[in-house]
Write a protein that holds these residues in place. Structure first.
Motif, PDB file in Angstrom:
ATOM      1  N   ILE A   3       0.842  -1.201   0.000  1.00  0.00           N
ATOM      2  CA  ILE A   3       0.000   0.000   0.000  1.00  0.00           C
ATOM      3  C   ILE A   3       0.879   1.253   0.000  1.00  0.00           C
ATOM      4  N   GLU A  13       0.690   3.845  -3.056  1.00  0.00           N
ATOM      5  CA  GLU A  13       0.129   5.162  -2.734  1.00  0.00           C
ATOM      6  C   GLU A  13       1.208   6.081  -2.143  1.00  0.00           C
ATOM      7  N   PHE A  24       0.157   8.524   0.652  1.00  0.00           N
ATOM      8  CA  PHE A  24      -0.032   7.885   1.953  1.00  0.00           C
ATOM      9  C   PHE A  24       1.320   7.746   2.664  1.00  0.00           C
ATOM     10  N   LYS A  73      -0.869  10.924  12.830  1.00  0.00           N
ATOM     11  CA  LYS A  73      -0.448   9.743  12.078  1.00  0.00           C
ATOM     12  C   LYS A  73      -1.079   8.481  12.683  1.00  0.00           C
ATOM     13  N   VAL A  99      -4.771   8.202  11.755  1.00  0.00           N
ATOM     14  CA  VAL A  99      -4.941   7.724  10.373  1.00  0.00           C
ATOM     15  C   VAL A  99      -4.619   6.236  10.298  1.00  0.00           C
ATOM     16  N   LEU A 100      -3.581   5.825  10.998  1.00  0.00           N
ATOM     17  CA  LEU A 100      -3.198   4.410  11.029  1.00  0.00           C
ATOM     18  C   LEU A 100      -4.346   3.550  11.562  1.00  0.00           C
ATOM     19  N   LYS A 103      -7.582   4.374  11.783  1.00  0.00           N
ATOM     20  CA  LYS A 103      -8.753   4.470  10.899  1.00  0.00           C
ATOM     21  C   LYS A 103      -8.578   3.596   9.660  1.00  0.00           C
ATOM     22  N   THR A 104      -7.357   3.532   9.146  1.00  0.00           N
ATOM     23  CA  THR A 104      -7.093   2.785   7.916  1.00  0.00           C
ATOM     24  C   THR A 104      -7.038   1.275   8.143  1.00  0.00           C
ATOM     25  N   PHE A 105      -6.396   0.843   9.229  1.00  0.00           N
ATOM     26  CA  PHE A 105      -6.106  -0.583   9.379  1.00  0.00           C
ATOM     27  C   PHE A 105      -6.870  -1.317  10.477  1.00  0.00           C
ATOM     28  N   LYS A 138      -8.920  -4.592   9.967  1.00  0.00           N
ATOM     29  CA  LYS A 138      -8.508  -5.172   8.683  1.00  0.00           C
ATOM     30  C   LYS A 138      -7.247  -6.014   8.823  1.00  0.00           C
TER      31      LYS A 138
END
Length: 186
Positions: free
Chosen positions: A34, A38, A41, A55, A58-59, A61-63, A66
């Motif tokens: 990723i 990106e 990113f 940071k 965002v980490l 929220k993104t992962f 998942k």
């Protein structure tokens, strides 16, 4: 701690902390992909002016949800300790660590022409017999070899290329001395 030791240290700790190191390696592989795909990113996490808290948000929220908790916690530790920029090197060191534990060796094979699957399988078997390890071969084509192949792994290189054989013949011819005064006639 030298910079070269940082990825190995974190990779070993991550492998030891993971209940399934192979699964953790696959997750890390996806995450590194990723960041490669990106660049914006990646740049966000590489920018020193962005606060660590932002940071981390965002980490999460993104992962979160998942990837496994252990992998997410590991990423947070890297972020908090200022080691996030080593992520791809840690990923490579983790692969090496898991390969070492499993008795596998990753080797790069350059050849011309590109070796087919049957030839790669035969080469893999020869290497396995000689070095008593499983080999994962990464193959690429290199026309500069003129023919044959070069295998590189760890600190070793096996050169069976036409280019190197021609160099040896050339050097042998240059090293052989002809007696002075010899005249060749047709």
């Amino acid at each position: 701690m030298s910079y070269s030791a940082i990825p190995k240290t974190y990779a070993a700790a991550f492998a030891d902390a993971s209940s399934s190191p192979e699964e953790a390696e696959q997750e890390l592989d996806s995450i590194v992909s990723i960041f490669q795909i990106e660049p914006q990113f990646r740049d966000f996490f590489d920018t020193p002016s962005v606060k660590k808290e932002d940071k981390e948000a965002v980490l999460l929220k993104t992962f979160q949800g998942k990837i496994s908790e252990i992998t997410l916690n590991f990423l947070q530790v890297l972020l908090r300790r200022g080691r996030f920029s080593f992520l791809s090197e840690i990923h490579e060191a983790l692969k090496e660590e898991l390969d070492r534990k499993a008795g596998r060796v990753r080797a790069k094979v350059r050849s011309y022409p590109l070796l087919d699957e049957a030839s790669l399988a035969k080469l893999r078997e020869v290497l396995k017999e000689k070095f008593k390890s499983e080999f994962i071969l990464e193959s690429s084509e290199d026309p500069s070899l003129l023919g044959g192949f070069v295998v590189r792994f760890q600190d070793l290189a096996i050169d069976s290329s036409m280019k190197s054989q021609l160099k040896k013949v050339r050097q042998t011819l240059l090293d052989s001395k002809l007696p002075v005064g010899v005249v060749y006639e047709n």
